[in-house]
Motif scaffolding. Structure first.
Motif, PDB file in Angstrom:
ATOM      1  N   LEU A 393      -7.994 -15.700 -26.547  1.00 38.66           N
ATOM      2  CA  LEU A 393      -7.938 -14.973 -27.990  1.00 38.66           C
ATOM      3  C   LEU A 393      -7.481 -13.325 -27.653  1.00 38.66           C
ATOM      4  CD1 LEU A 393     -11.526 -15.531 -29.548  1.00 38.66           C
ATOM      5  CD2 LEU A 393      -9.279 -16.441 -30.166  1.00 38.66           C
ATOM      6  N   TRP A 395      -7.892 -10.409 -28.519  1.00 44.04           N
ATOM      7  CA  TRP A 395      -8.486  -9.534 -29.107  1.00 44.04           C
ATOM      8  C   TRP A 395      -9.045  -8.419 -28.275  1.00 44.04           C
ATOM      9  CZ3 TRP A 395     -12.020 -12.966 -32.328  1.00 44.04           C
ATOM     10  CH2 TRP A 395     -11.523 -13.828 -33.237  1.00 44.04           C
ATOM     11  N   ASN A 396      -8.290  -8.147 -27.235  1.00 44.15           N
ATOM     12  CA  ASN A 396      -8.609  -6.828 -26.228  1.00 44.15           C
ATOM     13  C   ASN A 396      -8.642  -5.666 -27.033  1.00 44.15           C
ATOM     14  OD1 ASN A 396      -8.242  -7.713 -23.096  1.00 44.15           O
ATOM     15  ND2 ASN A 396      -8.006  -9.195 -24.621  1.00 44.15           N
ATOM     16  N   LEU A 408     -13.902  -6.372 -32.266  1.00 49.73           N
ATOM     17  CA  LEU A 408     -13.767  -7.831 -31.449  1.00 49.73           C
ATOM     18  C   LEU A 408     -13.216  -7.860 -30.289  1.00 49.73           C
ATOM     19  CD1 LEU A 408     -12.075  -9.844 -34.647  1.00 49.73           C
ATOM     20  CD2 LEU A 408     -14.782 -10.227 -33.770  1.00 49.73           C
ATOM     21  N   THR A 409     -13.199  -8.653 -29.464  1.00 50.45           N
ATOM     22  CA  THR A 409     -13.057  -8.498 -28.081  1.00 50.45           C
ATOM     23  C   THR A 409     -12.178  -9.668 -27.394  1.00 50.45           C
ATOM     24  OG1 THR A 409     -14.977  -9.222 -27.433  1.00 50.45           O
ATOM     25  CG2 THR A 409     -14.807  -6.540 -27.173  1.00 50.45           C
ATOM     26  N   GLY A 410     -11.772  -9.476 -26.152  1.00 52.55           N
ATOM     27  CA  GLY A 410     -10.886 -10.534 -25.604  1.00 52.55           C
ATOM     28  C   GLY A 410     -11.728 -11.786 -25.258  1.00 52.55           C
ATOM     29  N   LEU A 411     -11.243 -12.994 -25.172  1.00 49.10           N
ATOM     30  CA  LEU A 411     -11.816 -14.286 -24.611  1.00 49.10           C
ATOM     31  C   LEU A 411     -10.868 -15.029 -23.938  1.00 49.10           C
ATOM     32  CD1 LEU A 411     -14.419 -16.554 -26.546  1.00 49.10           C
ATOM     33  CD2 LEU A 411     -12.450 -17.515 -25.611  1.00 49.10           C
ATOM     34  N   LEU A 412     -11.288 -15.737 -22.757  1.00 45.68           N
ATOM     35  CA  LEU A 412     -10.569 -16.656 -21.909  1.00 45.68           C
ATOM     36  C   LEU A 412     -11.454 -17.722 -21.603  1.00 45.68           C
ATOM     37  CD1 LEU A 412      -8.172 -17.253 -20.339  1.00 45.68           C
ATOM     38  CD2 LEU A 412      -9.340 -16.135 -18.388  1.00 45.68           C
ATOM     39  N   LEU A 413     -11.237 -19.057 -22.015  1.00 42.95           N
ATOM     40  CA  LEU A 413     -11.867 -20.124 -21.623  1.00 42.95           C
ATOM     41  C   LEU A 413     -10.962 -21.180 -20.989  1.00 42.95           C
ATOM     42  CD1 LEU A 413     -11.940 -22.882 -23.715  1.00 42.95           C
ATOM     43  CD2 LEU A 413     -12.759 -21.007 -25.223  1.00 42.95           C
ATOM     44  N   GLY A 414     -11.689 -22.163 -20.386  1.00 35.86           N
ATOM     45  CA  GLY A 414     -11.051 -23.382 -19.556  1.00 35.86           C
ATOM     46  C   GLY A 414     -10.785 -23.323 -18.021  1.00 35.86           C
ATOM     47  N   ILE A 540     -11.855 -21.391 -32.299  1.00 42.12           N
ATOM     48  CA  ILE A 540     -12.329 -20.137 -31.596  1.00 42.12           C
ATOM     49  C   ILE A 540     -12.240 -18.864 -32.568  1.00 42.12           C
ATOM     50  CG2 ILE A 540     -12.382 -19.051 -29.227  1.00 42.12           C
ATOM     51  CD1 ILE A 540     -12.924 -21.792 -28.803  1.00 42.12           C
ATOM     52  N   PHE A 544     -15.503 -16.975 -33.759  1.00 42.31           N
ATOM     53  CA  PHE A 544     -15.958 -15.490 -33.122  1.00 42.31           C
ATOM     54  C   PHE A 544     -15.563 -14.451 -34.217  1.00 42.31           C
ATOM     55  CE2 PHE A 544     -16.330 -17.893 -29.140  1.00 42.31           C
ATOM     56  CZ  PHE A 544     -17.541 -17.189 -28.584  1.00 42.31           C
TER      57      PHE A 544
ATOM     58  N   THR B 409     -15.803 -26.016 -18.704  1.00 39.07           N
ATOM     59  CA  THR B 409     -15.085 -25.129 -17.965  1.00 39.07           C
ATOM     60  C   THR B 409     -15.593 -23.767 -18.117  1.00 39.07           C
ATOM     61  OG1 THR B 409     -13.453 -25.219 -19.958  1.00 39.07           O
ATOM     62  CG2 THR B 409     -12.881 -26.425 -17.871  1.00 39.07           C
ATOM     63  N   GLY B 410     -14.959 -22.719 -17.400  1.00 37.20           N
ATOM     64  CA  GLY B 410     -15.617 -21.489 -17.458  1.00 37.20           C
ATOM     65  C   GLY B 410     -14.981 -20.677 -18.687  1.00 37.20           C
ATOM     66  N   LEU B 411     -15.720 -19.634 -18.906  1.00 36.79           N
ATOM     67  CA  LEU B 411     -15.423 -18.888 -20.128  1.00 36.79           C
ATOM     68  C   LEU B 411     -15.959 -17.258 -19.906  1.00 36.79           C
ATOM     69  CD1 LEU B 411     -16.449 -19.634 -23.901  1.00 36.79           C
ATOM     70  CD2 LEU B 411     -17.208 -17.375 -22.995  1.00 36.79           C
ATOM     71  N   LEU B 412     -15.071 -16.380 -20.415  1.00 34.10           N
ATOM     72  CA  LEU B 412     -15.169 -14.858 -20.194  1.00 34.10           C
ATOM     73  C   LEU B 412     -14.920 -14.459 -21.581  1.00 34.10           C
ATOM     74  CD1 LEU B 412     -15.943 -12.449 -18.326  1.00 34.10           C
ATOM     75  CD2 LEU B 412     -13.459 -12.257 -18.006  1.00 34.10           C
ATOM     76  N   LEU B 413     -15.934 -13.481 -22.046  1.00 32.32           N
ATOM     77  CA  LEU B 413     -15.579 -12.916 -23.288  1.00 32.32           C
ATOM     78  C   LEU B 413     -16.225 -11.542 -23.347  1.00 32.32           C
ATOM     79  CD1 LEU B 413     -18.102 -12.455 -25.621  1.00 32.32           C
ATOM     80  CD2 LEU B 413     -17.810 -15.105 -25.663  1.00 32.32           C
ATOM     81  N   GLN B 415     -13.673  -8.659 -23.127  1.00 32.75           N
ATOM     82  CA  GLN B 415     -12.570  -8.022 -22.411  1.00 32.75           C
ATOM     83  C   GLN B 415     -12.076  -7.037 -23.479  1.00 32.75           C
ATOM     84  OE1 GLN B 415     -13.326 -11.326 -22.474  1.00 32.75           O
ATOM     85  NE2 GLN B 415     -11.155 -12.278 -21.354  1.00 32.75           N
ATOM     86  N   THR B 416     -11.979  -5.773 -22.898  1.00 32.36           N
ATOM     87  CA  THR B 416     -11.131  -4.927 -23.858  1.00 32.36           C
ATOM     88  C   THR B 416      -9.823  -4.533 -22.851  1.00 32.36           C
ATOM     89  OG1 THR B 416     -12.146  -2.933 -22.514  1.00 32.36           O
ATOM     90  CG2 THR B 416     -13.304  -3.686 -24.722  1.00 32.36           C
ATOM     91  N   LEU B 553     -21.655 -17.809 -34.237  1.00 32.70           N
ATOM     92  CA  LEU B 553     -21.339 -17.052 -33.161  1.00 32.70           C
ATOM     93  C   LEU B 553     -20.436 -15.562 -33.536  1.00 32.70           C
ATOM     94  CD1 LEU B 553     -19.486 -19.642 -30.643  1.00 32.70           C
ATOM     95  CD2 LEU B 553     -21.914 -18.629 -30.740  1.00 32.70           C
TER      96      LEU B 553
END
Lengths: 568, 568
Positions: A393, A395-396, A408-414, A540, A544, B409-413, B415-416, B553
């Protein structure tokens, strides 16, 4: 019989002037002046990261320096003479309101206020007024007034009334000393014409309509009743602002003798009403029905024009719908992404900061950053759509359009154990492309079709990878605007229209803009993969972003793995 | 009258042997042998990242080399002589089944199959059989058989039957040439005793019970009827496997003359029945009621023992409940996290691979990696719980417990634009701590309380940051196991029990293990913040893990921002 126009473009850190040939838009002179005050031209505060102000005298100094510089270059061009300048156009950042006295002179220029940040120009990216912004949104909803209908339903801390109100709260002395407030894009043309009287200077419809809740249908600025509900002093200020605003095809006045002498031009040259940088840029990039202009920088500004007859009254989540704010006669629709280049820079910075040894070996931080971007792009370009299994996403820095939610903030998945930085870098580019698609689709859903995107800004020039991904994700051609200095060229175009040299903006565009210099077309295979990924992005995004409150995300990771396995 | 035991621990890349004093568990000799075949001892495939195999001759070579090396060291110790060795214990990775001929010799050792990956040992982390695993799960559910009750309800691609069946599908020639299949932990003791006959060699209850659906209550291995439903050839194989399995307090046989000569020991030393590394490790770490032993390495193995009377019949999502698999007489409960250290290494590697200049300047990749970890830990340790606003899922390699789903899988949320690598590094550590908490809570919910965690493995020794975060997240003391080579020590302990030197595992533990050398206690403030974060982690966990199909969420990012603002 050569004729020329001058375009002046006020950015965040510097101002650029260009001299262009009105026959073909070709640039024959250009000069940049960096604002001397603050850090990179911005007055900041150690105690409040939201604060961003500018010294108004940097603007006038910059007007003289940049035009003089551009003229010096132009004079080397055979056939050019200053008498052939037909008009001047000016665009600026915004909303950047300046507190001014009864004559329209910035308070900051008087010794008593010279060192007070609240008396300076409140730069567009000043976010000190975030509480006022939400109060305005709440009040508009509570009162059932239509003032937010044209700006997506949510008022921003970056906009005129939030800032003015915040000044009243934190520094009533400045507020009371100020007779009126003038937007930067209105102040510079008025100053160049020699008359900054707040009651008579010609205000920009672009600033008024996009940032100050001005619309003819409700009688201009918001009613005194509404402003009173916020604070009675704001209602009183309304009388000292303006009743009418104008598009940039209107002449704001003529270059006054004093300024003319300083820049080395004949007095009397017509000056167009000002507007915001992206709006002028959009015109130079070729804004017309069916085209979405994207100014891609640290963030983006997205501009579309739409005929009054078919344009929706309001588009949820879209920053603004303002008649004439881009092309006179058409409704200018503005949207934007809060962070694009900023996200790539943020990620690249991780590697710069770890490469101490590079820095020690004499490479500058900027050069190291450039190298990091270059390497990541090169590696990312070798990947196929979908093969990394990643989804992000964008959204950083929150989401401006279509969710209008800074929280809202960033998101990385996979991620797996073999995910590489280049894969993440590509996923971040793709995330911004998906964000761009959400904006395009929202505008199209409300009756304004987009057949082609024209991009301008440094990234559009420098990253074929990004442009191709955008073409594939958006499913339409992505052109790179012909001019490098699109905003300044747009200003010059309005110089020719306001002066009457050309009869209309469209006529000026026909002569002075050109077809994109490169166009990227969607590739069928990648587009198909990106359609699948976009479906997952939207899941997603909606979960979110609070669009849906019952999200089924159970298959997202598995579907990404399946796509990745197939594409690898 | 000193007495000694030998423990041999087969890891993923190397095998270690130690010689220990049976009076106090003190190590007087140690030696490591790295498997020479493949990459870091693992045969991999360019076309299939799931594939992980090992050359069986590396194991026997490693037995001789590591014991010889450990003995050479021990001999420098005054009073040591090889005649004082009372027993040998062996643990290995698993499930790592090896196709063998009628004599129990690995097919891989015959020239015809030497280069066929399918004829090698199928290393625990081989995931090629993920389709077979889900077919087994589905079939067990469809048939209403109890075979998955003791292993969490879901069969894994890492386990015996999935791998054997996959071999039948992709390489029937290997399957048909194989008379039987022997687990690595059964093969090595049998080979050292000089008799690998598949019908008579003593099989480990640990491998059988945790990985091959063996349980006395249903008559050992799954019925031929059930196996037939998968594939009739699997049913036929059942007759060529085993009917009974044993705990490690049982003697598998005695060191044969041939091998004794090669390692430099007297023949006839008793050798304990083998088991998996973590199970032996847990015993050496002090496994007893109320203690959860966590072997933290690239992944984790979590071990708890529970009395038969109070232990639940089944615990959903938990790898296995096997009587005697850890401490004979108690039920061994095994759980695990698919990736822990691997996640930190993966992230640190990003920065190693970018630090070409460091590498060029003579630092090795490993040294650079070490430096990167050190820096990230140092920066991460300066942060407070919650202040980064980040939240991650620890699923870069899927989720073993409690979801039993490799296709995650992994996920990170969160982030700014100012999120730093150290913040992400800390969030990844926290994610693994949350994963650990989910396991602990699941085991406790089913009637086995956990009062204290004892951790072993390199990370437990090297990262006070991780240990403190785990204590705060789990809300209980986290001890660091006294011995550095816990698994090998556990094997040595079973050498003393199988030989009858000690009467029981508990008696051996009393002499040879000790209290944790350091204990980390939960800090009240951080624990409170982590309780909040864990609630959000569970939301994301349940949504993406498919535990709930209607997840809300919408407030997750906002709550993280609120926590971050408060803690900063």
């Amino acid at each position: 019989m050569y004729k020329y126009a001058i375009g002046v473009d006020y950015g965040t850190s510097s101002v650029r002037a260009i001299v262009v040939d009105v026959a073909n838009g070709e640039e024959i002179g250009s000069s940049v002046f960096a604002y001397p005050t603050g850090i990179d031209g911005v007055i900041v505060s150690n105690s409040d990261t939201h604060l961003a102000r500018q010294n108004p005298s940097d603007y006038t100094m910059g007007f003289i320096a940049s035009i003089s510089g551009a003229l010096a270059q132009a004079k080397k061009h055979s056939g050019f003479q200053v008498e052939d300048i037909v008009g001047i156009g000016i665009d600026t950042t915004g909303s950047t309101p300046i507190p001014v006295d009864k004559d329209g002179t910035p308070l900051a220029l008087s010794p008593a206020f010279a060192n007070n940040p609240n008396a300076q120009a409140w730069l567009w990216k000043d976010h000190t007024a975030w509480e006022e912004a939400s109060s305005i949104t709440e009040m508009a909803k509570a009162k059932g007034v239509p003032y937010l209908e044209k700006c997506g339903g949510t008022y921003s801390s970056e906009w005129f009334w939030s800032k003015v109100w915040h000044c009243l709260k934190v520094d009533p002395k400045v507020f009371h000393e100020a007779y009126s407030w003038t937007e930067l894009c209105d102040y510079v043309p008025a100053w160049a014409c020699g008359d900054t009287n707040p009651h008579t200077l010609k205000r920009s419809i672009c600033a008024a309509g996009h940032k100050a809740m001005y619309h003819e249908s409700w009688g201009g600025l918001p009613s005194k009743k509404f402003l009173s509900a916020l604070n009675p002093e704001l209602a009183a200020l309304r009388d000292r602002l303006y009743a009418k605003a104008f598009a940039s095809d209107v002449c704001a006045g003529r270059l006054c003798t004093k300024v003319a002498k300083e820049v080395g031009l004949p007095a009397g040259i017509p000056i167009a009403v000002g507007a915001f940088d992206c709006h002028h840029g959009a015109v130079a990039a070729g804004a017309k029905e069916g085209i979405l202009v994207k100014v891609i920088g640290t963030s983006t500004c997205d501009i579309v024009v739409s005929p009054k007859e078919t344009c929706a009254e309001t588009i949820p989540g879209v920053c603004g719908l303002v008649p004439g704010s881009v092309v006179p006669g058409l409704i200018g629709i503005e949207a934007g992404q809060s962070a694009v280049g900023d996200i790539f820079n943020w990620f690249a910075q991780w590697f710069v900061s770890r490469q101490n040894c590079c820095l020690e070996s004499g490479l500058s931080a900027t050069a190291t950053a450039g190298k990091v971007h270059e390497q990541l792009q090169e590696e990312a370009a070798r990947l196929k759509a979908g093969q990394s299994g990643l989804l992000a996403l964008d959204w950083n820095n929150g989401n401006r359009t279509i969710l209008v939610d800074p929280r809202l903030t960033g998101l990385l998945l996979g991620q797996t154990l073999s995910t590489t930085p280049a894969e993440v870098y590509r996923a971040l580019i793709e995330a911004t492309a998906f964000g761009a698609r959400a904006i395009k689709e929202r505008i199209e859903e409300y009756g304004t079709p987009v057949k082609e995107v024209i991009a301008c800004g440094g990234i559009a020039e420098k990253s074929p990878l990004l442009m191709q991904i955008y073409a594939d994700v958006l499913g339409c051609p992505m052109g790179v605007s012909r001019s490098k200095e699109t905003c300044a060229l747009g200003a010059a175009i309005f110089g020719t229209v306001a002066s009457g040299f050309y009869k209309s903006t469209e006529e000026a565009q026909q002569h002075m803009t050109g077809r994109p210099k490169v166009t990227y077309y969607p590739q069928k295979e990648s587009s198909a993969v990106y359609n699948e990924l976009y479906t997952l992005y939207k899941k997603i995004h909606d979960a979110f972003g609070g669009v849906v409150l019952q999200a089924d995300l159970s298959m997202v990771m598995k579907e990404l793995l399946t796509i990745a396995a197939r594409e690898r």
